[in-house]
Write an enzyme that holds these catalytic residues in place. Structure first.
Site, PDB file in Angstrom:
ATOM      1  N   GLY A   1       0.834  -1.190   0.000  1.00  0.00           N
ATOM      2  CA  GLY A   1       0.000   0.000   0.000  1.00  0.00           C
ATOM      3  C   GLY A   1       0.870   1.242   0.000  1.00  0.00           C
ATOM      4  O   GLY A   1       2.087   1.176   0.206  1.00  0.00           O
ATOM      5  N   CYS A   2       0.252   2.388  -0.255  1.00  0.00           N
ATOM      6  CA  CYS A   2       1.012   3.632  -0.347  1.00  0.00           C
ATOM      7  C   CYS A   2       1.579   4.032   1.012  1.00  0.00           C
ATOM      8  O   CYS A   2       2.779   4.308   1.131  1.00  0.00           O
ATOM      9  CB  CYS A   2       0.149   4.742  -0.935  1.00  0.00           C
ATOM     10  N   TYR A   3       0.740   4.066   2.039  1.00  0.00           N
ATOM     11  CA  TYR A   3       1.255   4.392   3.369  1.00  0.00           C
ATOM     12  C   TYR A   3       2.340   3.396   3.787  1.00  0.00           C
ATOM     13  O   TYR A   3       3.406   3.799   4.262  1.00  0.00           O
ATOM     14  CB  TYR A   3       0.128   4.381   4.406  1.00  0.00           C
TER      15      TYR A   3
END
Lengths: 345, 345, 345, 345
Positions: free
Chosen positions: D148-150
């Site tokens: 995921g981005c985070y």
């Protein structure tokens, strides 16, 4: 009707004072100073004040300012301390939005600001203008040092916990995000829209001037040293501060109980509003208003408490809080001139 | 103290009415309706109204609305025309922010809006709520059709010229730019921040619903057909409309004389402000206020006149102007509740 | 592999040249000059170029620049005309992104820019770097004057109509909106995010420097005087220009026929893309790319034609178009280094 | 030349894959699926891809996808797990940008995502696609779960410290700020520009789905439980993630030594770039690029370390990293198609 003067009227806190005070029922603005724009109509530079403010910027003149009941300093750091003594000697009430009188320890001030403080003897008598914690002293003050924008958001968020000793004074973290107006109305590359727009960054992580001010406030409440990491960030918006505060609970206490502590502490406060458990604070909901909204979270029930505290940096973080202080000093209703609701959307 | 109801309180014009009216000294808001959010606290959806609006959204109910002195419709097009007849029959004053009663020609309305108008018989009695041109009729009206946001900015800019026949009624151009709040509070792809942010586009160039409304207003003033090209644009900001208007002078008249025409026309108006020659209008200077600021230019002394007209689309372009109409209808001071200055920066 | 120098590398067109040229397969950047930042690493000021550009800004030095095959001037107006003669004398190809060589009439240049042009004798030989209209001349040029950002968008939009005499040369209107990067990387109040963000305004309506340049291009094509009203606006976004162009058709011609004219004119062009009838152009769709997208409308079938033309002001409006010119001058593929697609969202 | 399919091409990660892959020298995109937009030209929805992508969205069809060498899933969570088994059985390489295969513990996945995972038996063989830590496994994988981005920003920032046991695994804090494109291309109120623009807020403080993913990665490295508080925030910009990470040093180690640790860990990495001591990371410097830039601070020399880690959420945080994984899986140069520099300003 009191006579009010504003020193340094061409910055964002200056124009915000003009916006607020022009609608204040007990105030007549009699003088607005500016060295660079002396002789220019206020509304030429600030067309949002047309039809309301009919004043010309004048060079700062102590004699004229001494005829005011209250003088606000919306100046860069280092100016108020030059002029305040003369005004105070004449009985004028002085409300300083700069940092000149915020730090009680002059040596610390001289370390973070300028080599020599111009009137260290006045520092002790200056009252820190956070009404929720120093209302009585403000009422009796002749010289008020308005809190900085970051310190307002952080202290309103942390203080109820420190007041009751609910969090560990070690390892406090204040991760704070500010809109670009906090940098002032200065021609600088870093706050050009092409630089600051559509981007996000931390700055001054090694040490920001608001750190000793926040630390002073937290330690005064905790009555012991506080170890705080404060990281300010620049956010691509104009107004608003969002403080995300982290502290470790020292006792087994539920979020509901923490919520009750905040409700009890701020329930009677006109401008601090504790949101329901589960809610998040959003800077847009205080934009243009003098409110601080606070939300409380305890992620996954762990012992790290997260406090979200939002203000408009130019209102509760500067000019609005300054007017709130004036209202208290002059015996006006505390929210006189400050009833505006946030402009949403 | 009059009793006011708001139908359709969950859109941007609805919350803006709440923000303005909550501080209006002669108004008590007694009911705010919402089908989708019935039962929910108003301040849950709009936390900027906390501590001020203590109401719960209710489903629209004619009986309850009939107990109001004034009912505002902040609804999508097509709703007011269903409910207005019953309210008018009971003597309630109706102020419609939607388009239901704006066009005098019902056939044209049915071409641009819905196949069948629900109460064409009321259209003739509806007064077009542009106070600067229909103040007297508004004062005596029971049903007011508030102008659209684009039509407000364009008409305030063009009408003084048409009133005196100073520009050619052929080849008028209105190149108008709006902030995204003009699209309303609707979950749509086109106004997501990822789509509308950092971008600029024209839309509905083939024909926008505000075209017939603008044309009607211009032709009423010109007393002849007007040929207008109207191109709306979406601008990456939240509030504000900037109309850039182009017309060809029909006579040899200087910009100074044109300026005097506008000064004469609007000099006594509380909310229309003509800027000095040479100035430019900037939407930030009216953000959150009920002002329209107008600037006049004649580039290179050619016979094409350029009029710049800016408003806040949600205030003078919608809810503020609606309250202005209410003030006129009810005999209150015209600026009651509308004195807020623009929020700058 | 050619050797390229960039004079004035600390502005937005300079960094954009660096970004584009660093990925160009036939180019080696050998020198980047800056008076103010001489001695500083390029990637210290522009961290987006880290790992790619390993150069230090040097003070401008004609001797060193003379060792380049091509020198770009990304300087403020008035610099290239001082240095170009020496470079040209040594056989260096010069591509000037400033306005020094854009206007053929030196007297007009001196009226809009500086009192005295430093090398008027070179003006005639300078080729105007709009490839779609001067490709062959560019191929043979030693000195190219790159078009301004506004002139690129406006000319690409208007020229096909003037080429065929389809619109009246009187009463042309170019209502053009630019992102703030067009103002350059200069510390100025007007382009601070607090000033330019969330606001929209026209500027220089009385006369902008790009007016004579646009007029020159239109008149060259029309072979007769053109009467143009040009109004530039500042838009709260970083990159992008949107030109909304208005002209009156001189003959009874359908929008479909107009569309075919544009398709014919630009169908083979790599960087001008005519959208389908009914579409609107959106600056986000060309952000970061060298494309110009054009849309055509004829509102309500009236004889006013509306052309929408969008570019990225820093790419097709400046550095990208300059590289396109270099490619043509040096016999490289015209899109070498320029294949990047727009960054959406 | 390999054949590539993209499932779910109408979201932001889908269009970003198209933008990147269309310029990839070893890739032919043969199919792009969309249920809602089947039959529509890709460039009608994404005009930034005009002249480059000449494909029509098709309904997802396993048979057709099975003819690809590589299939990317740019779908909402819950789709890839339905279709992956059939593709894998046919020998197709699957790169999933959704969360379906990120969590090794299926029970945890089912707690945070959907009640029942469709193919728990595949989870073990899925390789977590963070190249800097799992390069070899990715090279041999048939199924890659892209982070995921985070989690990308947080792990790249924290892992070097945990790898060497330099920070306390208790009390880790990740205060992370994301642009609005992270919310995807969905018609929702919360990400309208009128809601998310000019405002800043935390969300999902009670628990965000990326928490277990981050925790899994940190614990895998630390080889012990990690206590992390993760607070995501929505920032008024389109692209970019800024992670501000806080950890307490377990030993007396200088910032210079910490810097050396990161340099050693990432010095050979193509896409992780450690800034000099004293620098701050700014999301604009990675906008549109596959870089992660990291800055290190130790405020006031206390034992709290602050790591700043920035990425473009759609590139290194999604589609760029997915292409990086593909390059590794297929034996291409790791930066093929990913050399674009950040678009600044």
């Amino acid at each position: 009707m009191i006579k009010v003067g504003i020193v340094g009227g061409t910055g964002y806190t200056g124009v915000e004072l003009l916006r607020i005070l022009s609608k204040h029922t007990h105030v007549e603005i009699v003088v607005v100073t500016s060295r660079t724009d002396a002789g220019v109509n206020v509304s030429t530079i600030y067309p949002n004040l047309r039809r309301t403010i009919n004043l010309v910027f004048s060079p700062p003149d102590i004699e004229i300012l001494c005829q005011c009941d209250v003088v606000f300093f919306a100046t860069p750091n280092g100016t108020a301390m030059q002029m305040a003594p003369a005004l105070l000697a004449k009985g004028v009430k002085v409300i300083d939005l700069s940092a000149d009188f915020r730090l009680k320890n002059v040596a610390v001030w001289e370390q973070w600001y300028e080599p020599i403080h111009a009137c260290p003897e006045l520092v002790a008598s200056a009252v820190y203008g956070l009404p929720e914690y120093h209302r009585e002293a403000i009422a009796n003050a002749q010289l008020v040092a308005c809190p900085g924008c970051y310190p307002t958001a952080v202290q309103l968020g942390f203080l109820p916990l420190l007041e009751l000793g609910l969090i560990d004074t070690h390892g406090l973290i204040a991760d704070v995000k500010s809109g670009v107006s906090g940098a002032g109305r200065k021609a600088e590359l870093a706050t050009l829209m092409s630089e600051a727009g559509e981007s996000f960054k931390a700055y001054s992580v090694h040490g920001h001037r608001h750190l000793p001010e926040i630390q002073q406030g937290l330690e005064l409440m905790a009555q012991q040293p506080v170890e705080l990491t404060f990281v300010p960030h620049l956010t691509p918006m104009i107004r608003g501060i969002h403080a995300t505060l982290y502290g470790r609970l020292t006792q087994d206490i539920s979020l509901t109980e923490v919520y009750r502590v905040y409700q009890q502490r701020y329930g009677q406060e006109l401008f601090v509003d504790v949101l329901n458990i589960g809610a998040h604070a959003d800077t847009r909901n205080v934009r243009g208003s003098n409110y601080c909204q606070i939300a409380l979270h305890q992620p996954q029930g762990k012992n790290t408490l997260v406090v979200l505290s939002v203000i408009d940096n130019l209102v509760k973080g500067a000019s609005g809080q300054a007017v709130q202080a004036m209202n208290i000093m002059c015996g006006f209703a505390e929210d006189e001139g400050l009833q505006a609701l946030a402009l949403y959307p």
